[in-house]
Design an enzyme around this catalytic site. Structure first.
Site, mmCIF file in Angstrom:
data_model
loop_
_atom_site.group_PDB
_atom_site.id
_atom_site.type_symbol
_atom_site.label_atom_id
_atom_site.label_comp_id
_atom_site.label_asym_id
_atom_site.label_seq_id
_atom_site.Cartn_x
_atom_site.Cartn_y
_atom_site.Cartn_z
ATOM 1 N N THR A 166 0.847 -1.198 0.000
ATOM 2 C CA THR A 166 0.000 0.000 0.000
ATOM 3 C C THR A 166 0.884 1.251 0.000
ATOM 4 O O THR A 166 0.413 2.333 0.326
ATOM 5 C CB THR A 166 -0.942 0.048 1.227
ATOM 6 O OG1 THR A 166 -0.137 0.048 2.413
ATOM 7 C CG2 THR A 166 -1.911 -1.116 1.258
ATOM 8 N N ARG A 224 4.118 2.413 -2.467
ATOM 9 C CA ARG A 224 4.293 2.958 -3.816
ATOM 10 C C ARG A 224 4.538 1.794 -4.766
ATOM 11 O O ARG A 224 5.288 0.865 -4.446
ATOM 12 C CB ARG A 224 5.484 3.929 -3.867
ATOM 13 C CG ARG A 224 5.181 5.314 -3.284
ATOM 14 C CD ARG A 224 4.179 6.098 -4.115
ATOM 15 N NE ARG A 224 3.883 7.415 -3.570
ATOM 16 C CZ ARG A 224 2.867 7.710 -2.772
ATOM 17 N NH1 ARG A 224 2.033 6.768 -2.377
ATOM 18 N NH2 ARG A 224 2.668 8.947 -2.363
ATOM 19 N N ASP A 275 -2.486 -1.942 -3.425
ATOM 20 C CA ASP A 275 -3.292 -0.716 -3.560
ATOM 21 C C ASP A 275 -2.586 0.268 -4.483
ATOM 22 O O ASP A 275 -3.130 1.324 -4.792
ATOM 23 C CB ASP A 275 -3.509 -0.083 -2.175
ATOM 24 C CG ASP A 275 -4.465 1.109 -2.231
ATOM 25 O OD1 ASP A 275 -5.552 0.964 -2.834
ATOM 26 O OD2 ASP A 275 -4.118 2.182 -1.706
ATOM 27 N N GLU A 324 0.591 3.069 -12.360
ATOM 28 C CA GLU A 324 -0.784 3.446 -12.020
ATOM 29 C C GLU A 324 -1.185 4.817 -12.571
ATOM 30 O O GLU A 324 -2.373 5.103 -12.736
ATOM 31 C CB GLU A 324 -0.990 3.417 -10.503
ATOM 32 C CG GLU A 324 -0.232 4.511 -9.750
ATOM 33 C CD GLU A 324 -0.530 4.498 -8.258
ATOM 34 O OE1 GLU A 324 -0.485 3.417 -7.653
ATOM 35 O OE2 GLU A 324 -0.792 5.579 -7.699
ATOM 36 N N HIS A 371 -5.482 2.605 -5.337
ATOM 37 C CA HIS A 371 -4.867 3.650 -4.501
ATOM 38 C C HIS A 371 -5.920 4.363 -3.650
ATOM 39 O O HIS A 371 -6.106 5.575 -3.767
ATOM 40 C CB HIS A 371 -4.101 4.653 -5.371
ATOM 41 C CG HIS A 371 -2.975 5.314 -4.619
ATOM 42 N ND1 HIS A 371 -1.745 5.549 -5.163
ATOM 43 C CD2 HIS A 371 -2.914 5.780 -3.336
ATOM 44 C CE1 HIS A 371 -0.964 6.148 -4.269
ATOM 45 N NE2 HIS A 371 -1.661 6.296 -3.140
HETATM 46 P P1 NAD Z 1 7.062 7.621 7.155
HETATM 47 O O1 NAD Z 1 8.030 8.589 6.568
HETATM 48 O O2 NAD Z 1 6.447 7.903 8.483
HETATM 49 O O3 NAD Z 1 7.746 6.168 7.248
HETATM 50 C C1 NAD Z 1 8.567 5.633 6.272
HETATM 51 C C2 NAD Z 1 9.572 4.742 6.976
HETATM 52 O O4 NAD Z 1 10.355 4.072 5.985
HETATM 53 C C3 NAD Z 1 10.542 5.527 7.865
HETATM 54 O O5 NAD Z 1 10.573 4.956 9.161
HETATM 55 C C4 NAD Z 1 11.873 5.369 7.145
HETATM 56 O O6 NAD Z 1 12.993 5.339 8.042
HETATM 57 C C5 NAD Z 1 11.671 4.044 6.458
HETATM 58 N N1 NAD Z 1 12.593 3.816 5.356
HETATM 59 C C6 NAD Z 1 13.121 4.724 4.504
HETATM 60 N N2 NAD Z 1 13.951 4.113 3.647
HETATM 61 C C7 NAD Z 1 13.941 2.796 3.969
HETATM 62 C C8 NAD Z 1 14.612 1.661 3.459
HETATM 63 N N3 NAD Z 1 15.485 1.776 2.453
HETATM 64 N N4 NAD Z 1 14.376 0.451 4.024
HETATM 65 C C9 NAD Z 1 13.511 0.347 5.070
HETATM 66 N N5 NAD Z 1 12.859 1.402 5.604
HETATM 67 C C10 NAD Z 1 13.078 2.600 5.063
HETATM 68 O O7 NAD Z 1 5.957 7.413 6.036
HETATM 69 P P2 NAD Z 1 4.462 6.869 6.247
HETATM 70 O O8 NAD Z 1 3.554 8.003 6.528
HETATM 71 O O9 NAD Z 1 4.485 5.701 7.170
HETATM 72 O O10 NAD Z 1 4.149 6.380 4.747
HETATM 73 C C11 NAD Z 1 4.782 5.247 4.184
HETATM 74 C C12 NAD Z 1 4.520 5.235 2.697
HETATM 75 O O11 NAD Z 1 3.112 4.968 2.483
HETATM 76 C C13 NAD Z 1 4.743 6.613 2.042
HETATM 77 O O12 NAD Z 1 6.046 6.696 1.558
HETATM 78 C C14 NAD Z 1 3.743 6.652 0.923
HETATM 79 O O13 NAD Z 1 4.434 6.323 -0.280
HETATM 80 C C15 NAD Z 1 2.743 5.552 1.258
HETATM 81 N N6 NAD Z 1 1.359 6.033 1.387
HETATM 82 C C16 NAD Z 1 0.385 5.397 0.656
HETATM 83 C C17 NAD Z 1 -0.953 5.800 0.782
HETATM 84 C C18 NAD Z 1 -2.073 5.108 0.027
HETATM 85 O O14 NAD Z 1 -3.179 5.657 -0.054
HETATM 86 N N7 NAD Z 1 -1.871 3.915 -0.511
HETATM 87 C C19 NAD Z 1 -1.264 6.861 1.630
HETATM 88 C C20 NAD Z 1 -0.238 7.476 2.366
HETATM 89 C C21 NAD Z 1 1.070 7.055 2.242
#
Ligand code: NAD
Length: 338
Positions: free
Chosen positions: A233, A235, A259, A264, A296
């Site tokens: 869910t 990217r 998702d 997309e 999404h």
């Molecule tokens: P966040 O920034 O709070 O968390 C991301 C985490 O990933 C961080 O803890 C970071 O340290 C970690 N990270 C970064 N690079 C990494 C790597 N190489 N290996 C392992 N971990 C790594 O972000 P979030 O708010 O939890 O969102 C996560 C993702 O969800 C976003 O990047 C966004 O793409 C996606 N998202 C999707 C939807 C949807 O509707 N499907 C909605 C919101 C966010």
């Protein structure tokens, strides 16, 4: 502030208009997505408001800067679609909504996982056809299974917590910054390779960066446990779709719930039910009985949409007032976001 809101859907219009009662911005709703061919529509607007699949590359930013736009307000958390270096060079500030409702996405993730694992959409389709046979609908208990969570930020942490405390899973995690709160409840941080090799279910919650692009590819699928379930869910480009399809065909992969999808931008958020979809990879994905795809929508709750609208319009107000932008995507992220 005069804001061109690209890629507007009815729900964007509704929630932004409601939230704007407190701000009084001049919102100009536009249906096309932002891309080189549509950037001129932002002429005369100090800000553009965009979503995940709008194209905010150097070419678009050059046009925007030339027309006087000074702010790109992403009404989402991810910012992989923005050329941050170009924005920085052109003096355009970029803001996002870092945490509108991690619960919305975390809850949807667990919903997708359960739906594909327990064949809920297939069962519903059968029942609607008065077919009450259960053959082919056998699932697995979630309790006791080993789930790997990649990325334990705001969303991943909630998923890990729910799976650990709510369902009694063994939870493995991989992140650059382990979360001591999760370790306290028994989530075990391991190197990403180890997680990919040992988890029965992998759920992706890290951002899309050069390091994470295609982190699920042929090599990781080959090295994974037989029958691996993958949930994404985050990217689409975290997964190499062609490799995923090969893994499904060979039965190495047991189930997939998505998702988000690599390509997309050409499909999602539009009604294409009367069109011929020419993306063969996507169409092939839809043929597997053990694949579940949504368009999404993990973020799509009342609470999240209200929070997105409020934060976005507040950032625009702060920019107009010359205040510090709390949700600015920092220059120091430029190195990790491309
Ligand atoms: P966040 O920034 O709070 O968390 C991301 C985490 O990933 C961080 O803890 C970071 O340290 C970690 N990270 C970064 N690079 C990494 C790597 N190489 N290996 C392992 N971990 C790594 O972000 P979030 O708010 O939890 O969102 C996560 C993702 O969800 C976003 O990047 C966004 O793409 C996606 N998202 C999707 C939807 C949807 O509707 N499907 C909605 C919101 C966010």
């Amino acid at each position: 502030m005069r804001i061109a809101v690209f890629n507007t859907k009815s729900y964007d219009r509704r929630f932004l208009t409601e939230a704007n009662a407190a701000f009084g911005h001049d919102l100009h709703f536009l249906e096309p997505r932002l891309e080189p061919a549509t950037a001129s529509l932002a002429a005369g607007h100090q800000a553009v408001c965009v979503f995940v699949n709008d194209v905010v590359d150097a070419e678009v930013l050059e046009v925007l800067a030339g027309q006087g736009t000074r702010l790109v307000a992403l009404r989402c958390a991810g910012f992989n679609n923005v050329d941050l270096a170009a924005a920085h060079r052109l003096g355009i500030a970029v803001v996002r909504v870092p945490a509108y409702s991690p619960h919305a996405v975390a809850e949807f993730t667990i919903g997708l996982l359960l739906a594909v694992d327990r064949h809920i959409p297939r069962a519903w389709a059968r029942v609607r056809d008065n077919n009450f046979a259960l053959d082919g609908l056998i699932g697995r208990n979630l309790h006791g299974r080993t789930v790997g969570v990649i990325g334990t930020g705001k969303i991943g942490a909630l998923v890990a917590r729910g799976l650990r405390l709510g369902f009694g899973c063994e939870v493995l995690a991989a992140d650059l910054y382990p979360d001591p709160e999760l370790e306290r409840i028994g989530v075990r941080y391991v190197p990403r390779d180890e997680l990919l090799r040992t988890a029965e279910i992998i759920t992706l919650h890290c951002p899309l960066t050069p390091d994470t692009r295609h982190l699920i590819d042929t090599a990781t699928i080959d090295a994974a446990r037989d029958g691996l379930m993958i949930v994404n869910t985050s990217r689409g480009a975290l997964i190499d779709t062609a490799a995923l399809i090969e893994g499904l065909k060979s039965r190495k992969i047991g189930a997939v719930a998505l998702d988000v999808y690599e390509q997309e931008a050409d499909l999602f958020f539009e009604d294409l039910s009367n069109e011929i979809v020419s993306d063969d990879l996507f169409q092939r994905l839809l043929t597997f009985p053990n694949v579940l795809v949504t368009g999404h929508q993990a973020f799509l709750t009342e609470e999240a949409l209200a929070a997105i609208a409020e934060t976005t319009l507040r950032s625009a107000a702060d920019a107009e007032a010359g205040k510090m932008l709390q949700n600015r995507v920092d220059a120091d992220r430029i190195a990790t976001s491309k």
